[in-house]
Design a protein around this motif. Structure first.
Motif, PDB file in Angstrom:
ATOM      1  N   HIS A 212       0.845  -1.188   0.000  1.00 29.97           N
ATOM      2  CA  HIS A 212       0.000   0.000   0.000  1.00 29.97           C
ATOM      3  C   HIS A 212       0.887   1.247   0.000  1.00 29.97           C
ATOM      4  O   HIS A 212       2.020   1.233   0.479  1.00 29.97           O
ATOM      5  N   GLU A 213       0.342   2.330  -0.505  1.00 28.60           N
ATOM      6  CA  GLU A 213       1.120   3.556  -0.688  1.00 28.60           C
ATOM      7  C   GLU A 213       1.752   4.051   0.612  1.00 28.60           C
ATOM      8  O   GLU A 213       2.892   4.509   0.623  1.00 28.60           O
TER       9      GLU A 213
ATOM     10  N   GLN B 295       2.935   2.393   2.972  1.00 24.98           N
ATOM     11  CA  GLN B 295       4.029   1.533   3.426  1.00 24.98           C
ATOM     12  C   GLN B 295       5.298   1.686   2.592  1.00 24.98           C
ATOM     13  O   GLN B 295       6.363   1.228   3.005  1.00 24.98           O
TER      14      GLN B 295
END
Length: 265
Positions: A231-232, A234
């Motif tokens: 996910h962005e 992370q």
């Protein structure tokens, strides 16, 4: 997130770069210093929420670049770079036994900490290993004019397992797993063919077992590939952990290799 902590794995990888050129006492000191730095890196990785179930970053990348950095500054080959890359039939046979055992068991190693994602981890790792094995045989045979180089077969066939470790539990497309393994296998064979001799001749870094080709480069490939599936929110921490791992491993290895060494018996 699952983060493996087997310190012995990273130390054994580092040993592969310095085998035959350090005394037992020097290896002991190297191991102690590496374990301390490994623990520091694991602490930082855990704090940042690293996703690395199979240890592509914290085990393989760390161990490889620590060992290479020790090679760069340790006295025994910094001044004597003309080591020869060679193997024997007996050694090749025993090494192939180890390769087969590792190839069969690597999916379990990558999947052991992934909880209810174990099935995904195992399938992805098998596909990645298959990709690296097929590509290794193709490239090795092509460069050997129909004959396989056993060093390539013993090592580069495993590159897919190394590279898949960082994303084995959350890569949802099996085609990506196959692609990651294939690319890692190709890079690993290229490393044995071209990069290792160049590093020995130009950089005076002699990598006895080719840890850069099996663990270092595939580990970095796996870390970068994991950015495709996270996910962005992370991405920043995942990338930061890779660079921190490289900094601690290389910096610590350079200092360890440059420590005053006792005279050999």
């Amino acid at each position: 997130p699952p983060t493996p902590t087997p310190k012995g794995g990273a130390v054994m990888i580092s040993f592969g770069g310095v085998l035959g050129k350090m005394s037992l006492f020097e290896l002991l000191i190297m191991s102690i210093l590496e374990i301390i730095l490994y623990g520091l890196n694991i602490g930082i990785a855990s704090t940042l929420g690293l996703e690395d179930a199979g240890g592509s970053i914290v085990i393989h990348t760390f161990g490889a670049y620590f060992g290479l950095a020790v090679c760069a500054t340790h006295r025994s080959w910094a001044s004597t770079p003309d080591f020869k890359f060679a193997s024997t039939v007996d050694h090749d046979i025993f090494s192939m036994i180890g390769t087969l055992v590792l190839w069969i068991n690597w999916p379990a190693f990558n999947g052991v900490l992934t909880g209810n994602r174990q099935e995904t981890s195992i399938v992805n790792t098998v596909l990645s290993l298959t990709g690296s094995a097929v590509v290794t045989f193709l490239i090795s045979g092509a460069f050997g004019k129909g004959k396989f180089n056993m060093v390539h077969i013993q090592n580069a066939t495993l590159a897919g397992g190394v590279a898949m470790g960082a994303s084995c539990n959350f890569c949802e497309n099996p085609a990506y797993a196959l692609l990651i393994g294939s690319f890692s296998g190709a890079v690993s064979v290229w490393g044995y063919l071209k990069l290792s001799p160049w590093m020995a001749n130009k950089m005076k870094i002699h990598d006895t077992c080719g840890i850069h080709n099996l663990h270092g480069m595939p580990g970095v490939i796996g870390a970068l590939a994991s950015l495709l599936f996270l996910h962005e929110e992370q991405l920043g921490n995942q990338a930061a952990t890779l660079f921190i791992t490289l900094a601690i491993a290389i910096g610590g290895g350079l200092l360890t290799g440059g420590c005053p060494n006792p005279p050999r018996a």
